[in-house]
Scaffold this motif. Structure first.
Motif, PDB file in Angstrom:
ATOM      1  N   GLY A 122       0.891  -1.142   0.053  1.00 22.98           N
ATOM      2  CA  GLY A 122       0.035   0.036  -0.027  1.00 22.98           C
ATOM      3  C   GLY A 122       0.850   1.299  -0.048  1.00 22.98           C
ATOM      4  O   GLY A 122       2.092   1.197   0.128  1.00 22.98           O
ATOM      5  N   ALA A 123       0.111   2.435  -0.091  1.00 21.64           N
ATOM      6  CA  ALA A 123       0.790   3.734  -0.266  1.00 21.64           C
ATOM      7  C   ALA A 123       1.474   4.072   1.096  1.00 21.64           C
ATOM      8  O   ALA A 123       0.542   3.795   1.993  1.00 21.64           O
ATOM      9  CB  ALA A 123       0.000   4.773  -0.791  1.00 21.64           C
ATOM     10  N   PRO A 124       2.482   4.907   1.230  1.00 25.98           N
ATOM     11  CA  PRO A 124       2.846   5.285   2.736  1.00 25.98           C
ATOM     12  C   PRO A 124       1.886   6.482   3.033  1.00 25.98           C
ATOM     13  O   PRO A 124       1.494   6.989   1.868  1.00 25.98           O
ATOM     14  CB  PRO A 124       4.162   5.982   2.096  1.00 25.98           C
ATOM     15  N   ARG A 125       1.570   6.569   4.242  1.00 27.62           N
ATOM     16  CA  ARG A 125       0.696   7.428   4.754  1.00 27.62           C
ATOM     17  C   ARG A 125       1.468   8.276   5.595  1.00 27.62           C
ATOM     18  O   ARG A 125       2.038   7.967   6.568  1.00 27.62           O
ATOM     19  CB  ARG A 125      -0.399   6.496   5.438  1.00 27.62           C
ATOM     20  N   PRO A 126       1.148   9.590   5.547  1.00 21.83           N
ATOM     21  CA  PRO A 126       1.550  10.466   6.716  1.00 21.83           C
ATOM     22  C   PRO A 126       1.395  10.283   8.187  1.00 21.83           C
ATOM     23  O   PRO A 126       0.199   9.906   8.494  1.00 21.83           O
ATOM     24  CB  PRO A 126       1.104  11.929   6.322  1.00 21.83           C
ATOM     25  N   ARG A 127       2.333  10.587   8.829  1.00 21.96           N
ATOM     26  CA  ARG A 127       2.033  10.378  10.305  1.00 21.96           C
ATOM     27  C   ARG A 127       1.320  11.257  10.900  1.00 21.96           C
ATOM     28  O   ARG A 127       1.619  12.606  10.660  1.00 21.96           O
ATOM     29  CB  ARG A 127       3.554   9.900  11.112  1.00 21.96           C
ATOM     30  N   ARG A 128       0.501  11.087  11.872  1.00 17.84           N
ATOM     31  CA  ARG A 128      -0.435  12.213  12.562  1.00 17.84           C
ATOM     32  C   ARG A 128       0.225  12.505  13.932  1.00 17.84           C
ATOM     33  O   ARG A 128       0.059  13.619  14.380  1.00 17.84           O
ATOM     34  CB  ARG A 128      -1.737  11.751  12.810  1.00 17.84           C
ATOM     35  N   LEU A 129       0.781  11.360  14.606  1.00 19.90           N
ATOM     36  CA  LEU A 129       1.338  11.699  15.909  1.00 19.90           C
ATOM     37  C   LEU A 129       2.901  11.678  15.803  1.00 19.90           C
ATOM     38  O   LEU A 129       3.506  11.457  14.676  1.00 19.90           O
ATOM     39  CB  LEU A 129       0.974  10.210  16.586  1.00 19.90           C
ATOM     40  N   PRO A 130       3.688  12.397  16.807  1.00 18.01           N
ATOM     41  CA  PRO A 130       4.996  12.538  16.644  1.00 18.01           C
ATOM     42  C   PRO A 130       5.721  11.211  16.541  1.00 18.01           C
ATOM     43  O   PRO A 130       5.159  10.236  17.203  1.00 18.01           O
ATOM     44  CB  PRO A 130       5.198  13.117  17.960  1.00 18.01           C
ATOM     45  N   ALA A 131       6.802  11.106  15.916  1.00 19.13           N
ATOM     46  CA  ALA A 131       7.601  10.082  15.632  1.00 19.13           C
ATOM     47  C   ALA A 131       9.011  10.241  15.485  1.00 19.13           C
ATOM     48  O   ALA A 131       9.572  11.503  15.285  1.00 19.13           O
ATOM     49  CB  ALA A 131       7.078   9.529  14.203  1.00 19.13           C
ATOM     50  N   LEU A 132       9.820   9.447  16.096  1.00 17.34           N
ATOM     51  CA  LEU A 132      11.181   9.595  16.169  1.00 17.34           C
ATOM     52  C   LEU A 132      11.706   8.011  15.564  1.00 17.34           C
ATOM     53  O   LEU A 132      11.356   7.092  15.747  1.00 17.34           O
ATOM     54  CB  LEU A 132      11.742   9.413  17.650  1.00 17.34           C
ATOM     55  N   ALA A 140      15.951  10.927  13.144  1.00 19.75           N
ATOM     56  CA  ALA A 140      15.147  12.054  12.536  1.00 19.75           C
ATOM     57  C   ALA A 140      13.740  12.054  13.392  1.00 19.75           C
ATOM     58  O   ALA A 140      13.238  10.912  14.003  1.00 19.75           O
ATOM     59  CB  ALA A 140      14.466  11.719  11.215  1.00 19.75           C
ATOM     60  N   VAL A 141      13.043  13.133  13.540  1.00 18.03           N
ATOM     61  CA  VAL A 141      11.929  13.110  14.429  1.00 18.03           C
ATOM     62  C   VAL A 141      10.894  14.160  13.506  1.00 18.03           C
ATOM     63  O   VAL A 141      11.185  15.036  12.664  1.00 18.03           O
ATOM     64  CB  VAL A 141      12.067  14.322  15.627  1.00 18.03           C
ATOM     65  N   GLN A 142       9.608  13.690  13.752  1.00 21.50           N
ATOM     66  CA  GLN A 142       8.596  14.282  13.129  1.00 21.50           C
ATOM     67  C   GLN A 142       7.633  14.863  14.185  1.00 21.50           C
ATOM     68  O   GLN A 142       7.233  14.077  15.277  1.00 21.50           O
ATOM     69  CB  GLN A 142       7.765  13.380  12.186  1.00 21.50           C
ATOM     70  N   LEU A 143       7.341  16.090  14.298  1.00 17.81           N
ATOM     71  CA  LEU A 143       6.525  16.572  15.181  1.00 17.81           C
ATOM     72  C   LEU A 143       5.521  17.909  14.493  1.00 17.81           C
ATOM     73  O   LEU A 143       6.244  18.724  13.542  1.00 17.81           O
ATOM     74  CB  LEU A 143       7.377  17.495  16.273  1.00 17.81           C
ATOM     75  N   ALA A 144       4.440  17.840  14.553  1.00 18.47           N
ATOM     76  CA  ALA A 144       3.141  18.685  14.123  1.00 18.47           C
ATOM     77  C   ALA A 144       3.372  18.851  12.543  1.00 18.47           C
ATOM     78  O   ALA A 144       3.317  19.756  11.885  1.00 18.47           O
ATOM     79  CB  ALA A 144       3.446  20.198  14.651  1.00 18.47           C
ATOM     80  N   GLY A 145       3.775  17.584  11.830  1.00 17.21           N
ATOM     81  CA  GLY A 145       3.863  17.441  10.300  1.00 17.21           C
ATOM     82  C   GLY A 145       5.285  17.781   9.871  1.00 17.21           C
ATOM     83  O   GLY A 145       5.342  17.922   8.674  1.00 17.21           O
ATOM     84  N   ARG A 146       6.051  18.412  10.545  1.00 16.64           N
ATOM     85  CA  ARG A 146       7.594  18.871  10.121  1.00 16.64           C
ATOM     86  C   ARG A 146       8.584  17.795  10.706  1.00 16.64           C
ATOM     87  O   ARG A 146       8.439  17.452  11.668  1.00 16.64           O
ATOM     88  CB  ARG A 146       8.029  19.949  10.796  1.00 16.64           C
ATOM     89  N   VAL A 147       9.319  17.260   9.582  1.00 17.41           N
ATOM     90  CA  VAL A 147      10.340  16.240  10.082  1.00 17.41           C
ATOM     91  C   VAL A 147      11.675  17.022   9.882  1.00 17.41           C
ATOM     92  O   VAL A 147      11.901  17.611   8.973  1.00 17.41           O
ATOM     93  CB  VAL A 147      10.258  15.276   8.659  1.00 17.41           C
ATOM     94  N   ARG A 148      12.678  16.619  10.921  1.00 15.84           N
ATOM     95  CA  ARG A 148      14.007  17.327  10.879  1.00 15.84           C
ATOM     96  C   ARG A 148      14.868  16.016  11.208  1.00 15.84           C
ATOM     97  O   ARG A 148      14.694  15.188  11.966  1.00 15.84           O
ATOM     98  CB  ARG A 148      13.906  18.019  12.095  1.00 15.84           C
TER      99      ARG A 148
END
Length: 155
Positions: A122-132, A140-148
């Motif tokens: 299946g297709a990748p889906r954007p994460r909604r919750l924070p992720a590390l 890499a971390v994702q917080l509030a839709g921004r990945v750094r």
């Protein structure tokens, strides 16, 4: 009634499917086809596919450098495409599992996995919750839709 030498529509569709499988999915060569031109077409399609994946995964391709085309061709031979984004993701995960993922590819994979969920189908889906995500030393971390990328991979 069909004219002599002409194929019925069902037969033609089946032969076309066999040829496509031989070209892109490692299927056997259908009877009546010259192996030389089919192999040349298969190699050309793999090169095109590698270029498409490299456009979606530029750091992975750059990290592999001159080995990129051969690495991709070995991995992709016998695998039908799932699209350039997913093919690159699957290749990066495969290289990580074998301990062959270059640092630039690890950084790119960490960023992708922090920003999206991908289960391999299946297709990748954007994460909604924070992720590390940690891959090969990269963090890499994702917080509030921004990945750094917080930490680059070990070189």
């Amino acid at each position: 009634m069909s004219a002599p030498g002409s194929a019925r529509p069902g037969d033609l569709a089946a032969r076309q499917a066999e040829l496509v499988a031989a070209l892109v999915a490692g299927g056997p060569l259908p009877p009546g086809f010259d192996p030389g031109p089919v192999d040349a077409a298969r190699r050309a399609l793999l090169r095109k596919r590698a270029g498409d994946v490299a456009r979606h995964w530029p750091l992975l391709a750059a990290g592999l450098g001159p080995d990129w085309p051969a690495t991709f061709a070995r991995w992709a031979a016998g695998r039908p495409t799932n699209g350039s984004l997913r093919d690159g993701w699957d290749l990066a995960r495969d290289l990580r599992a074998r301990g062959e993922l270059p640092p630039l590819g690890a950084e790119e994979l960490a960023v992708r996995e922090a920003g999206a969920r991908y289960a391999g189908s299946g297709a990748p889906r954007p994460r909604r919750l924070p992720a590390l995500r940690r891959v090969g030393g990269a963090v890499a971390v994702q917080l509030a839709g921004r990945v750094r990328l917080l930490r680059p991979a070990r070189r």
